[in-house]
Design a protein around this motif. Structure first.
Motif, short mmCIF file in Angstrom:
data_model
loop_
_atom_site.label_atom_id
_atom_site.label_comp_id
_atom_site.label_asym_id
_atom_site.label_seq_id
_atom_site.Cartn_x
_atom_site.Cartn_y
_atom_site.Cartn_z
N LYS A 60 73.29 25.00 11.29
CA LYS A 60 73.99 26.20 10.86
C LYS A 60 73.08 27.41 11.10
N GLY A 61 73.66 28.57 11.08
CA GLY A 61 72.88 29.78 11.25
C GLY A 61 72.99 30.34 12.66
N ASP A 62 72.32 31.45 12.88
CA ASP A 62 72.42 32.15 14.16
C ASP A 62 71.47 31.61 15.22
N THR A 63 70.35 31.01 14.79
CA THR A 63 69.39 30.54 15.76
C THR A 63 69.90 29.30 16.50
N LEU A 64 69.54 29.21 17.76
CA LEU A 64 69.89 28.03 18.54
C LEU A 64 68.68 27.14 18.77
N ARG A 65 67.58 27.45 18.14
CA ARG A 65 66.39 26.62 18.29
C ARG A 65 66.64 25.28 17.61
N GLU A 66 66.46 24.21 18.33
CA GLU A 66 66.67 22.88 17.81
C GLU A 66 65.33 22.26 17.41
N PRO A 67 65.34 21.32 16.48
CA PRO A 67 64.08 20.71 16.04
C PRO A 67 63.47 19.74 17.05
N ILE A 68 64.25 19.25 18.01
CA ILE A 68 63.73 18.30 18.99
C ILE A 68 63.47 18.99 20.32
N PRO A 69 62.61 18.42 21.16
CA PRO A 69 62.20 19.09 22.41
C PRO A 69 63.20 18.92 23.55
N ILE A 70 64.36 19.55 23.41
CA ILE A 70 65.38 19.48 24.43
C ILE A 70 64.93 20.22 25.69
#
Length: 275
Positions: free
Chosen positions: A91-101
């Motif tokens: 959720k939220g505006d950021t698109l940063r994911e916790p895994i190294p995609i």
């Protein structure tokens, strides 16, 4: 436990860190107070790792005077946050994911999975369970000589000082495998989340062949990440550095899929994963 040694093991459930439990029990490395297994989630860790930790190593370690504690990440409201759930419920505006995609560059993006679901979980437990007067304590990390470049990456947490017992005694991964043979235990599978983007292409192919249901779940996660970014016109992302969807890459029959590479373009650092 009557005596504290102010030394714990960051236990990943894999070959090197499992070997450290055995070596500590045999008195071949300095003693540890606990082995702390930071579980990223029963829906995230590879099932083979969970089975090995719970059914083989925890009982064996207990018989030899070492307690393996399974830790989890909890939010402020007391609910558990698994890595899988964190990604899927983004959720939220950021698109940063916790895994190294991987994006268009073919290089893994910055991640927070190891820090948030492994390192900080262990650090919080240490802070809560050790007297401040003895901190920082030594945290044993299962990095062997053949992967020495992983040692010393990142920084120590506030209450920790990382040490590398396998480097101190000159152990390679092959030496660690020999430790299991000495005590009659099976060798654990390589530890990781089943959807980790640092898997080699060979590992993805083996997962598709031997555990197709897990491969399909990983492909579904990749699709969700891809759609989320497409909807915001932020480019495409994948679980491999090939620039193609997982299902497309692993159904192809290129020779390079059988190469000897250990990782898929990046390396999980600091030794809290893949050990």
């Amino acid at each position: 436990m009557t005596e504290r040694h102010n030394r714990i093991l960051s236990y990943g459930g894999g070959v090197q860190s499992s070997a450290l439990i055995i070596l500590a029990a045999l008195g071949e490395i300095p003693p540890i107070d606990y082995a702390l297994f930071a579980n990223t989630g029963d829906d995230s860790e590879h099932p083979g790792t969970l089975t090995y930790v719970r059914e083989i190593m925890i009982p064996w370690a207990a018989k030899h005077g070492i307690e393996v504690k399974e830790l989890r990440r909890y939010l402020r409201d007391g609910s558990e946050q698994t890595l899988w759930g964190r990604i899927m419920d983004h959720k939220g505006d950021t698109l940063r994911e916790p895994i190294p995609i991987y994006g268009y560059s073919g290089k893994p993006m910055r991640r927070s999975c190891t820090a948030d679901h492994k390192i900080k979980v262990v650090g919080k437990w240490i802070e809560k369970n050790y007297d401040k007067s003895v901190l920082p304590i030594e945290v044993c990390v299962g990095i062997s000589v053949d992967e020495i470049e992983r040692a010393g990456r990142g920084r120590d947490e506030r209450w920790e000082k990382r040490v590398y017992p396998l480097l101190d005694i000159g152990y390679h991964r092959s030496h660690c495998i020999g430790v299991f043979e000495r005590v009659g235990l099976p060798v654990p599978p390589k530890s990781s989340c089943f959807f980790c983007p640092f898997h080699s292409l060979k590992t993805w192919r083996v997962l598709r062949r031997d555990e197709p249901e897990l491969f399909e779940k990983a492909a579904q996660l990749e699709y969700k990440l891809l759609e989320r970014r497409r909807n915001r016109d932020k480019g495409e992302v994948y679980l491999t550095g090939t620039g193609k969807p997982l299902r497309e890459v692993i159904t192809a029959e290129q020779d390079e899929l059988f190469g000897p590479e250990a990782f898929n373009g990046g390396k999980c650092d600091e030794g809290y994963c893949w050990t």
